[in-house]
Design a protein around this motif. Sequence first.
Motif, PDB file in Angstrom:
ATOM      1  N   SER A  62       0.830  -1.213   0.000  1.00  0.00           N
ATOM      2  CA  SER A  62       0.000   0.000   0.000  1.00  0.00           C
ATOM      3  C   SER A  62       0.859   1.256   0.000  1.00  0.00           C
ATOM      4  O   SER A  62       0.371   2.361  -0.255  1.00  0.00           O
ATOM      5  CB  SER A  62      -0.944  -0.002   1.202  1.00  0.00           C
ATOM      6  OG  SER A  62      -0.205  -0.094   2.419  1.00  0.00           O
ATOM      7  N   THR A  63       2.145   1.093   0.308  1.00  0.00           N
ATOM      8  CA  THR A  63       3.130   2.178   0.210  1.00  0.00           C
ATOM      9  C   THR A  63       4.376   1.617  -0.486  1.00  0.00           C
ATOM     10  O   THR A  63       4.563   0.401  -0.572  1.00  0.00           O
ATOM     11  CB  THR A  63       3.524   2.715   1.595  1.00  0.00           C
ATOM     12  OG1 THR A  63       4.217   1.676   2.311  1.00  0.00           O
ATOM     13  CG2 THR A  63       2.292   3.168   2.380  1.00  0.00           C
ATOM     14  N   ILE A  64       5.228   2.513  -0.931  1.00  0.00           N
ATOM     15  CA  ILE A  64       6.481   2.078  -1.533  1.00  0.00           C
ATOM     16  C   ILE A  64       7.320   1.323  -0.505  1.00  0.00           C
ATOM     17  O   ILE A  64       7.919   0.289  -0.801  1.00  0.00           O
ATOM     18  CB  ILE A  64       7.269   3.276  -2.102  1.00  0.00           C
ATOM     19  CG1 ILE A  64       6.519   3.897  -3.287  1.00  0.00           C
ATOM     20  CG2 ILE A  64       8.668   2.849  -2.507  1.00  0.00           C
ATOM     21  CD1 ILE A  64       6.384   2.991  -4.499  1.00  0.00           C
ATOM     22  N   ASP A  65       7.347   1.815   0.735  1.00  0.00           N
ATOM     23  CA  ASP A  65       8.126   1.140   1.773  1.00  0.00           C
ATOM     24  C   ASP A  65       7.625  -0.286   1.993  1.00  0.00           C
ATOM     25  O   ASP A  65       8.415  -1.223   2.158  1.00  0.00           O
ATOM     26  CB  ASP A  65       8.047   1.925   3.081  1.00  0.00           C
ATOM     27  CG  ASP A  65       8.877   3.211   3.041  1.00  0.00           C
ATOM     28  OD1 ASP A  65       9.804   3.277   2.202  1.00  0.00           O
ATOM     29  OD2 ASP A  65       8.602   4.120   3.824  1.00  0.00           O
ATOM     30  N   GLU A  66       6.306  -0.452   1.995  1.00  0.00           N
ATOM     31  CA  GLU A  66       5.741  -1.789   2.207  1.00  0.00           C
ATOM     32  C   GLU A  66       6.053  -2.703   1.030  1.00  0.00           C
ATOM     33  O   GLU A  66       6.357  -3.893   1.209  1.00  0.00           O
ATOM     34  CB  GLU A  66       4.228  -1.686   2.424  1.00  0.00           C
ATOM     35  CG  GLU A  66       3.590  -3.045   2.738  1.00  0.00           C
ATOM     36  CD  GLU A  66       2.091  -2.937   2.937  1.00  0.00           C
ATOM     37  OE1 GLU A  66       1.507  -3.894   3.468  1.00  0.00           O
ATOM     38  OE2 GLU A  66       1.490  -1.903   2.560  1.00  0.00           O
ATOM     39  N   LEU A  67       5.990  -2.164  -0.182  1.00  0.00           N
ATOM     40  CA  LEU A  67       6.332  -2.961  -1.359  1.00  0.00           C
ATOM     41  C   LEU A  67       7.758  -3.470  -1.263  1.00  0.00           C
ATOM     42  O   LEU A  67       8.023  -4.668  -1.472  1.00  0.00           O
ATOM     43  CB  LEU A  67       6.162  -2.123  -2.630  1.00  0.00           C
ATOM     44  CG  LEU A  67       6.622  -2.797  -3.935  1.00  0.00           C
ATOM     45  CD1 LEU A  67       5.714  -3.962  -4.296  1.00  0.00           C
ATOM     46  CD2 LEU A  67       6.694  -1.777  -5.071  1.00  0.00           C
ATOM     47  N   ILE A  68       8.690  -2.571  -0.953  1.00  0.00           N
ATOM     48  CA  ILE A  68      10.096  -2.964  -0.864  1.00  0.00           C
ATOM     49  C   ILE A  68      10.291  -3.981   0.259  1.00  0.00           C
ATOM     50  O   ILE A  68      11.018  -4.971   0.094  1.00  0.00           O
ATOM     51  CB  ILE A  68      10.988  -1.723  -0.643  1.00  0.00           C
ATOM     52  CG1 ILE A  68      10.913  -0.812  -1.878  1.00  0.00           C
ATOM     53  CG2 ILE A  68      12.428  -2.139  -0.364  1.00  0.00           C
ATOM     54  CD1 ILE A  68      11.623   0.520  -1.700  1.00  0.00           C
ATOM     55  N   GLU A  69       9.619  -3.779   1.380  1.00  0.00           N
ATOM     56  CA  GLU A  69       9.735  -4.732   2.486  1.00  0.00           C
ATOM     57  C   GLU A  69       9.253  -6.117   2.057  1.00  0.00           C
ATOM     58  O   GLU A  69       9.868  -7.137   2.389  1.00  0.00           O
ATOM     59  CB  GLU A  69       8.912  -4.231   3.684  1.00  0.00           C
ATOM     60  CG  GLU A  69       8.969  -5.167   4.888  1.00  0.00           C
ATOM     61  CD  GLU A  69       8.128  -4.658   6.048  1.00  0.00           C
ATOM     62  OE1 GLU A  69       8.028  -5.392   7.050  1.00  0.00           O
ATOM     63  OE2 GLU A  69       7.569  -3.541   5.941  1.00  0.00           O
ATOM     64  N   ASN A  70       8.177  -6.147   1.285  1.00  0.00           N
ATOM     65  CA  ASN A  70       7.619  -7.430   0.863  1.00  0.00           C
ATOM     66  C   ASN A  70       8.458  -8.123  -0.212  1.00  0.00           C
ATOM     67  O   ASN A  70       8.255  -9.312  -0.472  1.00  0.00           O
ATOM     68  CB  ASN A  70       6.193  -7.245   0.362  1.00  0.00           C
ATOM     69  CG  ASN A  70       5.228  -6.916   1.482  1.00  0.00           C
ATOM     70  OD1 ASN A  70       5.506  -7.218   2.652  1.00  0.00           O
ATOM     71  ND2 ASN A  70       4.107  -6.289   1.148  1.00  0.00           N
ATOM     72  N   LEU A  71       9.389  -7.385  -0.809  1.00  0.00           N
ATOM     73  CA  LEU A  71      10.304  -8.006  -1.766  1.00  0.00           C
ATOM     74  C   LEU A  71      11.400  -8.792  -1.056  1.00  0.00           C
ATOM     75  O   LEU A  71      12.143  -9.555  -1.692  1.00  0.00           O
ATOM     76  CB  LEU A  71      10.931  -6.946  -2.679  1.00  0.00           C
ATOM     77  CG  LEU A  71      10.027  -6.420  -3.790  1.00  0.00           C
ATOM     78  CD1 LEU A  71      10.680  -5.238  -4.501  1.00  0.00           C
ATOM     79  CD2 LEU A  71       9.698  -7.523  -4.793  1.00  0.00           C
ATOM     80  N   ASP A  72      11.556  -8.569   0.238  1.00  0.00           N
ATOM     81  CA  ASP A  72      12.491  -9.334   1.057  1.00  0.00           C
ATOM     82  C   ASP A  72      13.925  -9.230   0.550  1.00  0.00           C
ATOM     83  O   ASP A  72      14.624 -10.233   0.379  1.00  0.00           O
ATOM     84  CB  ASP A  72      12.054 -10.803   1.121  1.00  0.00           C
ATOM     85  CG  ASP A  72      12.761 -11.567   2.236  1.00  0.00           C
ATOM     86  OD1 ASP A  72      13.163 -10.923   3.228  1.00  0.00           O
ATOM     87  OD2 ASP A  72      12.936 -12.800   2.098  1.00  0.00           O
ATOM     88  N   VAL A  73      14.366  -7.993   0.289  1.00  0.00           N
ATOM     89  CA  VAL A  73      15.750  -7.751  -0.110  1.00  0.00           C
ATOM     90  C   VAL A  73      16.517  -7.249   1.102  1.00  0.00           C
ATOM     91  O   VAL A  73      15.924  -6.828   2.117  1.00  0.00           O
ATOM     92  CB  VAL A  73      15.836  -6.735  -1.267  1.00  0.00           C
ATOM     93  CG1 VAL A  73      15.168  -7.295  -2.516  1.00  0.00           C
ATOM     94  CG2 VAL A  73      15.194  -5.401  -0.873  1.00  0.00           C
ATOM     95  N   ASP A  74      17.851  -7.267   1.026  1.00  0.00           N
ATOM     96  CA  ASP A  74      18.615  -6.816   2.192  1.00  0.00           C
ATOM     97  C   ASP A  74      18.527  -5.295   2.332  1.00  0.00           C
ATOM     98  O   ASP A  74      18.054  -4.590   1.442  1.00  0.00           O
ATOM     99  CB  ASP A  74      20.061  -7.307   2.142  1.00  0.00           C
ATOM    100  CG  ASP A  74      20.853  -6.735   0.984  1.00  0.00           C
ATOM    101  OD1 ASP A  74      20.681  -5.543   0.635  1.00  0.00           O
ATOM    102  OD2 ASP A  74      21.673  -7.473   0.410  1.00  0.00           O
TER     103      ASP A  74
END
Length: 572
Positions: free
Chosen positions: A430-442
């Motif tokens: 729902s936010t860019i931060d959440e998208l990146i978190e859900n990508l599970d990158v370091d």
Amino acid sequence: MKQELSRRSFLVGAGVLGAGLAVSMAGCAPQAAGSKGASSQATTASTTDGPAFLAAPEPITDVKETLEGDVVVVGLGLAGVCATRAAAEAGLKVVALERCPEPSARSGQFAVFNSDRARQMGIEDLDTAELVNEMMVQTGHRADFRILKTWADNCGEAFDWYTGAYDGLLWQMPDGEKYDADSQVFIRASNVFEPYRFGVDHERVFSGTMSFSAPERGGHKPVMLANFEKAQATGNVDARFNARARQLVKDGERVAGVIFEDVTTGEHMQVNAKKGVVLATGGYVRNDELLAYYIPWIYNMKDRYAFTYAHMDVNGDFTDQGDGMLMGHWAGGHIEEGPHCAMAHGDLGKLGVDAFLQLNALGERYINEDLTNDHFGSAIVRQPDATIYQIFDANFPEQVKHMQSSLGAVTSVSPEIAATVDEWTSAQGSTIDELIENLDVDAAVAATMKTEIERYNELCEKGLDEDFGKTPERMFALNTPPFYAIRYEVDGGPSTENSNALRCLVTMSGLSTNKHAQVLDENLHVLPGLYAVGNTQGGRFLGDYPTTIAGASHSMAMTYGYLTGKFIAEQG
């Protein structure tokens, strides 16, 4: 003892067979170690003048029987079938050799234009010189303009001839009845693109493609088999299947025949050709030695590709081993200078190669995303871990309408596809931060991703891509949640699971020829009696296969098979 030869000189091996003809080469093309497996390794040994496969093998002398004909066609794929039919219809006696148990076909797209049929299907006429000049740019001017122009000027005529062999073939007109690919064989216009706009579209593409549909994803094979039946109906064709050509026979400087092996018995037979030998054995994508030598950028990353269209003989051996190219070289023909070409491409699933923001495994934007299919593939395998992320927001169903239409692009999204977006994307937020978190990158990659997305949004607001020069029309800021990402990791895999693998279909470079498909010698003069068509013919594609016009490969194979059969007959 093998005789050795350089790329610039040919030492003829001697032997006397048949009707006093000198054998100029013999033996089979070298087999790559473990060539059946996707992970086999090339084991090319070097000679003083180059790799071992360039050296002419010892002559074959155990010939059981000798046949006579006007023309020998080696290989019954699309090009070979067309050459066989054209020569037979012109009254020539043709001996056709095919290593597989039946003629071989793949796919079904053909570039076709400047014919009545093409116009009826809504394909506008093309300026062939304009098209060919763009193809020359795409191949770095390494292709032969005359070969490409001969194809472009004759493909419409050849296609009408080719499709005319199939009684009852249906033509799906743009505004007409829609046919069923599960039960009917038909042709439709495909890849009809919007006109190129200079300064907006990153790559220039042309419309002019027709696609065959047939039951069981048969592509054009039913039509190709009808062409072969048409050739046989002349009474002028002696077709030999399970027959692998092993050597060319020369009479002085002229190629005058072929020695082939029955792969079921191991016995050899010779065919003498009064007028010519046509090599139509395809490419060498399954020969690790040739692939490593001529296209190392594919070979060195071959575990990243799914190798498709696995034609095999009755012994389970791949047939696209470069037999024709090697035999032609051993007889004095010139293998064209590189970079050789492979058809290697893929897409990004539901949104194809659309020009949404792309970040690599480090989180960095790395390219002007406005690419056609093959160029996208070339770019992604050169990124860290061969991994990228395609990132977009909730407005994607409307935004795809603004993408340049090209092979591999998506310019419309159905309501069903849009509604299932959570199923075919790798992460949502729902936010860019959440998208990146859900990508599970370091953490470091996550920080870089956020910085790059902020920069991209800034450029979108400016209406100017200062970093990579993408047209403002395809600069879509990531503003409207939810946000989505497709993680695309090129990791090879079986050809039935291509969603995460680039496809490597065929190689497309070979023996140097002139515009009549006559093979040229090391000094680029005509080698009498020898012709090359299809993916054995050089001068067509170098470097990457350009998607300037979809279906060019099939169309050239068909057209040059047709023209070459006629040309040989016209020589008297």
